[in-house]
Write a protein that holds these residues in place. Structure first.
Motif: not given
Length: 462
Positions: A181-185, A216-221, A223-224, A226-230
């Motif tokens: 959820l922090m990644v979503v924020a 690791l979960v937060g970093a992968v999420a 990165a994923a 950002l990659a999707l947005c890119a």
């Protein structure tokens, strides 16, 4: 003579009254942001900018424009889709964004209260922290409260994730959902790094394996995402997100003066946290406030970063003062004061700081028919300006993007982006003149009375 129990009841009642007085002040200070949210006046320059991008998100148009152009978008995409879709349902992203900002302010206060409870605070302490946050934001940072800007919305989601993290950790459950959820924020607004950093450090200190797993979960999420947005917003997403701006240390120093609004609460927190520095709540709140202060000063060095850099620090201080309210009653410095006297002193200091201000917008709204009539006049001017701009031929670079958007003109000239391109040497004045001439862009200075700031400044000169 009163019995000890009767005195205790009286002291408890007085404490309750003062805590709820903070809630009453918060409601009073929210009068102006709520009232002005219905006006077609630009509250701040970001409003029209955000509304234009929300329009682009809904239309499926280019959300991230070419970096060499005269328009920028350096915000992540989620807020634009959320506000754009809600705007399509309810009428206008501009007003939806304002409403979400108001709700997010209250929601962040609720999250602060929940965090205090999860860290061992009493119910009165939690209420104090939550009410103090809302009152402080509405009193001293009122231009962001109720403005079409995703800053407070992103903070509210991040704050809710913190409360969820603390609950799941206390229950012995996996914290990864809260980290996600922090990644979503972060994809709503990307400058709130204090909460995830503190949570991951805190978890790692308690259990290195769980901390590394959550990291690791937060970093992968992230990165994923950002990659999707890119990919989705190729090829301009990455260049837009890191577009050039100037940085000066003097801007960071200017923030120190703005700390005056929360300084009494920070001092009260520090008095408790230092005395009980070995306790888990003191160490957690010290991490929150310390990292939030550093990130606030660092972010403020960048051009275009306003008092929004301070919001994570205000949230952290709300948690801190809630915890300190309980802790100071234990008289850690052996002052000999009774707990009720300490409670009243803390509440008195916080309430006094909220009251000591020349900001009287709420009073003008409630008690001045002349002011309300003047605001209506300015609203009519904004609509008249929109009609005037709509009649102008070709693309227009408005000084007031709310008016330009109301006029139905496309977004063709981002004043801040252009200023940064000039200051960083990416663009020369001659080249700018050539581009605007080739594109047929005419710059237009909108009547200043079409902005809320014109009324605000007039109030200060009364």
């Amino acid at each position: 003579m009163q019995s000890a129990s009767a005195r205790a009841v009286r002291h408890a009642r007085l404490t309750t009254i003062l805590i709820w007085s903070l809630a009453a002040l918060a409601a009073l200070f929210l009068v102006w942001p709520v009232w002005r949210a219905f006006l077609p006046l630009e509250i701040w320059g970001n409003e029209g900018w955000n509304a234009y991008h929300a329009d682009s998100a809904v239309r499926g148009a280019g959300l991230y424009p070419p970096p060499e152009g005269l328009v920028a978008n350096n915000y992540p995409p989620l807020s634009y889709f959320l506000i754009g879709w809600l705007g399509a349902l309810f009428g206008d992203p501009l007003y939806v964004g304002r409403a979400l900002s108001l709700l997010a302010t209250v929601g962040t206060g609720a999250a602060a209260a929940a965090a205090v409870r999860r860290l061992g605070g009493s119910r009165p302490a939690a209420l104090l922290g939550g009410f103090w946050f809302v009152a402080t934001m509405a009193r001293f940072f009122e231009f962001y409260v109720g403005m079409n800007e995703p800053q407070i919305l992103g903070l509210a989601i991040m704050a809710a994730a913190l409360a969820w993290f603390l609950k799941r950790q206390a229950d012995g459950r996996a914290v990864e959902p809260a980290i996600l959820l922090m990644v979503v924020a972060g994809f709503v607004k990307h400058n709130f790094i204090t909460i995830p950093v503190v949570c991951l450090l805190w978890l790692t200190l308690h259990d290195r394996r769980l901390g590394l797993r959550a990291t690791l979960v937060g970093a992968v999420a992230a990165a994923a995402g950002l990659a999707l947005c890119a990919v989705l917003f190729a090829p301009h997403f990455v260049p837009d997100m890191v577009f050039a701006r100037t940085y000066h240390g003097a801007r960071s120093l200017s923030t120190i003066g703005r700390l005056q609004f929360i300084l009494p609460a920070m001092v009260l927190w520090a008095a408790w946290a230092f005395a009980e520095r070995r306790s888990a709540p003191a160490r957690f709140s010290a991490s929150m406030i310390g990292i939030a202060l550093v990130t606030c000063l660092a972010q403020k060095a960048g051009a275009g970063v306003d008092e929004n850099a301070q919001f994570a620090l205000i949230f952290a201080t709300a948690i801190g003062i809630g915890l300190a309210f309980d802790g100071l009653q234990r008289d850690p410095w052996r002052t000999g004061l009774a707990p009720h006297a300490i409670r009243l002193t803390v509440l008195g200091i916080l309430i006094a700081r909220l009251l000591i201000s020349s900001r009287l917008e709420f009073a003008y709204v409630l008690f001045s028919p002349q002011y309300r009539a003047e605001a209506a006049e300015h609203a009519a001017i904004a609509r008249s300006e929109a009609a005037r701009v709509a009649a102008l031929p070709g693309p227009i670079g408005c000084s007031n993007l709310v008016v330009c958007r109301m006029a139905g003109k496309p977004f063709v000239f981002d004043h801040f982006k252009v200023q940064m391109m000039l200051e960083t040497g990416i663009l020369t004045p001659a080249r700018l003149e050539a581009i605007t001439r080739d594109k047929g862009i005419v710059l237009d200075n909108t009547d200043e009375r079409a902005k809320v700031t014109s009324i605000w400044r007039r109030m200060r000169s009364d």
